[in-house]
Design a protein around this motif. Sequence first.
Motif, short mmCIF file in Angstrom:
data_model
loop_
_atom_site.label_atom_id
_atom_site.label_comp_id
_atom_site.label_asym_id
_atom_site.label_seq_id
_atom_site.Cartn_x
_atom_site.Cartn_y
_atom_site.Cartn_z
N MET A 170 -18.67 28.92 -30.19
CA MET A 170 -19.58 27.80 -30.01
C MET A 170 -18.83 26.59 -29.46
O MET A 170 -19.31 25.95 -28.54
CB MET A 170 -20.23 27.47 -31.37
CG MET A 170 -21.20 26.35 -31.31
SD MET A 170 -22.65 26.85 -30.39
CE MET A 170 -23.60 25.39 -30.50
N LEU A 171 -17.69 26.28 -30.03
CA LEU A 171 -16.89 25.15 -29.56
C LEU A 171 -16.46 25.35 -28.12
O LEU A 171 -16.46 24.40 -27.33
CB LEU A 171 -15.67 24.95 -30.47
CG LEU A 171 -14.77 23.77 -30.13
CD1 LEU A 171 -15.56 22.47 -30.22
CD2 LEU A 171 -13.58 23.74 -31.06
N ARG A 172 -16.13 26.58 -27.78
CA ARG A 172 -15.71 26.88 -26.42
C ARG A 172 -16.84 26.60 -25.42
O ARG A 172 -16.62 26.04 -24.34
CB ARG A 172 -15.26 28.34 -26.32
CG ARG A 172 -14.72 28.70 -24.97
CD ARG A 172 -14.19 30.11 -24.95
NE ARG A 172 -13.69 30.42 -23.62
CZ ARG A 172 -13.44 31.60 -23.19
NH1 ARG A 172 -13.60 32.64 -23.98
NH2 ARG A 172 -13.02 31.80 -21.98
N LYS A 173 -18.07 26.95 -25.76
CA LYS A 173 -19.21 26.71 -24.89
C LYS A 173 -19.44 25.21 -24.69
O LYS A 173 -19.74 24.77 -23.58
CB LYS A 173 -20.47 27.36 -25.45
CG LYS A 173 -20.47 28.86 -25.36
CD LYS A 173 -21.77 29.43 -25.88
CE LYS A 173 -21.77 30.95 -25.82
NZ LYS A 173 -23.02 31.53 -26.29
N ILE A 174 -19.26 24.45 -25.74
CA ILE A 174 -19.42 22.99 -25.64
C ILE A 174 -18.36 22.40 -24.72
O ILE A 174 -18.66 21.57 -23.87
CB ILE A 174 -19.37 22.34 -27.04
CG1 ILE A 174 -20.59 22.77 -27.86
CG2 ILE A 174 -19.29 20.83 -26.94
CD1 ILE A 174 -20.54 22.35 -29.31
N ILE A 175 -17.14 22.85 -24.88
CA ILE A 175 -16.05 22.35 -24.03
C ILE A 175 -16.30 22.72 -22.58
O ILE A 175 -16.10 21.90 -21.67
CB ILE A 175 -14.69 22.89 -24.53
CG1 ILE A 175 -14.36 22.26 -25.89
CG2 ILE A 175 -13.58 22.60 -23.51
CD1 ILE A 175 -13.14 22.84 -26.55
N ILE A 176 -16.74 23.94 -22.33
CA ILE A 176 -17.04 24.37 -20.95
C ILE A 176 -18.17 23.53 -20.37
O ILE A 176 -18.10 23.09 -19.22
CB ILE A 176 -17.36 25.87 -20.91
CG1 ILE A 176 -16.09 26.68 -21.21
CG2 ILE A 176 -17.92 26.26 -19.55
CD1 ILE A 176 -16.33 28.16 -21.38
N ALA A 177 -19.21 23.28 -21.15
CA ALA A 177 -20.34 22.48 -20.68
C ALA A 177 -19.90 21.05 -20.38
O ALA A 177 -20.31 20.47 -19.37
CB ALA A 177 -21.46 22.49 -21.70
N MET A 178 -19.07 20.48 -21.23
CA MET A 178 -18.60 19.11 -21.00
C MET A 178 -17.71 19.05 -19.76
O MET A 178 -17.80 18.10 -18.97
CB MET A 178 -17.86 18.60 -22.23
CG MET A 178 -18.77 18.35 -23.41
SD MET A 178 -17.89 17.80 -24.87
CE MET A 178 -17.40 16.16 -24.35
N THR A 179 -16.87 20.04 -19.57
CA THR A 179 -16.00 20.08 -18.40
C THR A 179 -16.82 20.20 -17.12
O THR A 179 -16.56 19.51 -16.13
CB THR A 179 -15.01 21.25 -18.51
OG1 THR A 179 -14.26 21.11 -19.71
CG2 THR A 179 -14.07 21.29 -17.32
N ALA A 180 -17.83 21.07 -17.15
CA ALA A 180 -18.70 21.24 -15.97
C ALA A 180 -19.44 19.94 -15.68
O ALA A 180 -19.57 19.54 -14.51
CB ALA A 180 -19.68 22.38 -16.21
N GLY A 181 -19.91 19.27 -16.70
CA GLY A 181 -20.59 17.99 -16.51
C GLY A 181 -19.67 16.95 -15.92
O GLY A 181 -20.07 16.19 -15.03
N ALA A 182 -18.44 16.89 -16.39
CA ALA A 182 -17.48 15.93 -15.86
C ALA A 182 -17.17 16.21 -14.40
O ALA A 182 -17.07 15.29 -13.58
CB ALA A 182 -16.20 15.96 -16.69
N ILE A 183 -17.06 17.47 -14.04
CA ILE A 183 -16.80 17.84 -12.64
C ILE A 183 -17.97 17.42 -11.76
O ILE A 183 -17.78 16.89 -10.67
CB ILE A 183 -16.51 19.34 -12.52
CG1 ILE A 183 -15.15 19.66 -13.15
CG2 ILE A 183 -16.53 19.80 -11.06
CD1 ILE A 183 -14.86 21.13 -13.31
N MET A 184 -19.19 17.64 -12.24
CA MET A 184 -20.37 17.28 -11.46
C MET A 184 -20.45 15.76 -11.28
O MET A 184 -20.76 15.27 -10.19
CB MET A 184 -21.63 17.81 -12.13
CG MET A 184 -21.76 19.31 -12.06
SD MET A 184 -23.13 19.97 -13.01
CE MET A 184 -24.50 19.21 -12.19
N LEU A 185 -20.16 15.00 -12.32
CA LEU A 185 -20.18 13.54 -12.21
C LEU A 185 -19.10 13.04 -11.27
O LEU A 185 -19.33 12.11 -10.49
CB LEU A 185 -20.01 12.91 -13.59
CG LEU A 185 -21.20 13.03 -14.53
CD1 LEU A 185 -20.84 12.52 -15.92
CD2 LEU A 185 -22.40 12.27 -13.99
#
Length: 43
Positions: free
Chosen positions: A1-16
């Motif tokens: 679960m924590l890994r999915k959150i980290i991946i989602a946050m990283t993807a969001g940061a890349i998009m921004l």
Amino acid sequence: MLRKIIIAMTAGAIMLTAGACNTVKGVGRDIQSVGEAGDRAIS
């Protein structure tokens, strides 16, 4: 679960970051066009 959150946050940061690059690039073009217009007006 924590890994999915980290991946989602990283993807969001890349998009921004990608969106910010496009914005800065557009501002640079606008500034360049204003400078070129000034050069034409002076000439």
